[in-house]
Scaffold this motif. Structure first.
Motif, PDB file in Angstrom:
ATOM      1  N   ARG A 229       9.807  -3.050  -5.254  1.00 13.96           N
ATOM      2  CA  ARG A 229       9.575  -1.652  -4.884  1.00 13.96           C
ATOM      3  C   ARG A 229       9.714  -0.723  -6.084  1.00 13.96           C
ATOM      4  NH1 ARG A 229      12.452  -2.083   0.839  1.00 13.96           N
ATOM      5  NH2 ARG A 229      10.579  -2.376   2.070  1.00 13.96           N
TER       6      ARG A 229
ATOM      7  N   LYS B 203       8.697   1.005   8.399  1.00 17.59           N
ATOM      8  CA  LYS B 203       7.252   0.784   8.353  1.00 17.59           C
ATOM      9  C   LYS B 203       6.702   0.927   6.943  1.00 17.59           C
ATOM     10  CE  LYS B 203       6.617   0.245  12.776  1.00 17.59           C
ATOM     11  NZ  LYS B 203       6.203  -1.010  13.326  1.00 17.59           N
ATOM     12  N   ARG B 204       7.358   0.310   5.986  1.00 14.48           N
ATOM     13  CA  ARG B 204       6.905   0.405   4.606  1.00 14.48           C
ATOM     14  C   ARG B 204       6.428  -0.929   4.039  1.00 14.48           C
ATOM     15  NH1 ARG B 204       6.838   4.876   5.890  1.00 14.48           N
ATOM     16  NH2 ARG B 204       7.551   6.682   4.756  1.00 14.48           N
ATOM     17  N   MET B 205       6.542  -2.007   4.795  1.00 13.11           N
ATOM     18  CA  MET B 205       6.125  -3.304   4.273  1.00 13.11           C
ATOM     19  C   MET B 205       4.604  -3.361   4.096  1.00 13.11           C
ATOM     20  SD  MET B 205       7.028  -6.137   3.022  1.00 13.11           S
ATOM     21  CE  MET B 205       8.741  -6.295   3.446  1.00 13.11           C
ATOM     22  N   ARG B 206       3.860  -2.879   5.069  1.00 12.04           N
ATOM     23  CA  ARG B 206       2.402  -2.941   4.965  1.00 12.04           C
ATOM     24  C   ARG B 206       1.890  -2.098   3.790  1.00 12.04           C
ATOM     25  NH1 ARG B 206       0.205  -1.838  10.334  1.00 12.04           N
ATOM     26  NH2 ARG B 206       1.041  -3.895  10.734  1.00 12.04           N
ATOM     27  N   PRO B 207       2.354  -0.844   3.633  1.00 11.74           N
ATOM     28  CA  PRO B 207       1.904  -0.104   2.438  1.00 11.74           C
ATOM     29  C   PRO B 207       2.297  -0.803   1.138  1.00 11.74           C
ATOM     30  CG  PRO B 207       2.861   1.416   4.018  1.00 11.74           C
ATOM     31  CD  PRO B 207       3.120   0.018   4.528  1.00 11.74           C
TER      32      PRO B 207
ATOM     33  N   MET C  28       2.549  -4.028   0.639  1.00 13.18           N
ATOM     34  CA  MET C  28       1.640  -5.169   0.462  1.00 13.18           C
ATOM     35  C   MET C  28       0.258  -4.692  -0.003  1.00 13.18           C
ATOM     36  SD  MET C  28       3.590  -7.659   0.978  1.00 13.18           S
ATOM     37  CE  MET C  28       2.542  -9.060   1.107  1.00 13.18           C
ATOM     38  N   VAL C  29      -0.207  -3.567   0.537  1.00 12.89           N
ATOM     39  CA  VAL C  29      -1.508  -3.036   0.142  1.00 12.89           C
ATOM     40  C   VAL C  29      -1.493  -2.617  -1.321  1.00 12.89           C
ATOM     41  CG1 VAL C  29      -3.142  -1.135   0.512  1.00 12.89           C
ATOM     42  CG2 VAL C  29      -2.209  -2.374   2.468  1.00 12.89           C
TER      43      VAL C  29
END
Length: 66
Positions: free
Chosen positions: A15, A53-57, A59-60
Motif C-alpha cells: 500500500r 472496501k479497499r482491496m479491489r482498488p 488490485m486495480v
C-alpha cells in the motif's frame, strides 16, 4: 498466526508503494458523491474514512502498473 502478521505487513508495504494512486481513488469517490446536500457529503466521508472496501482498488492499481 505469524504468517497472518507477515501477510498484513506485506500488504501494508504494498500500500505504501501505491499510496498516491489510492489517494486518487479516494478523491474520485469523493467527486462521485459531490452534492449540495450536506448529509450526502457526510455519508461519503463516512464511507471513505472507514477505510474498508479497499482491496479491489488496490488490485486495480497494481494491475495497472504491471
Amino acid at each position: 498466526m505469524s504468517s497472518e502478521v507477515g501477510s498484513r505487513e506485506a500488504l501494508a508495504q504494498i500500500r505504501v508503494l501505491v499510496q498516491g494512486e489510492l489517494r486518487a481513488v479516494d478523491e474520485a469517490i469523493r467527486g462521485g458523491f459531490a452534492s449540495a446536500v450536506p448529509l450526502i457529503r457526510q455519508v461519503a466521508e463516512h464511507i471513505i474514512g472507514g477505510g474498508g472496501k479497499r482491496m479491489r482498488p488496490l488490485m486495480v492499481v497494481l494491475a495497472g502498473r504491471a
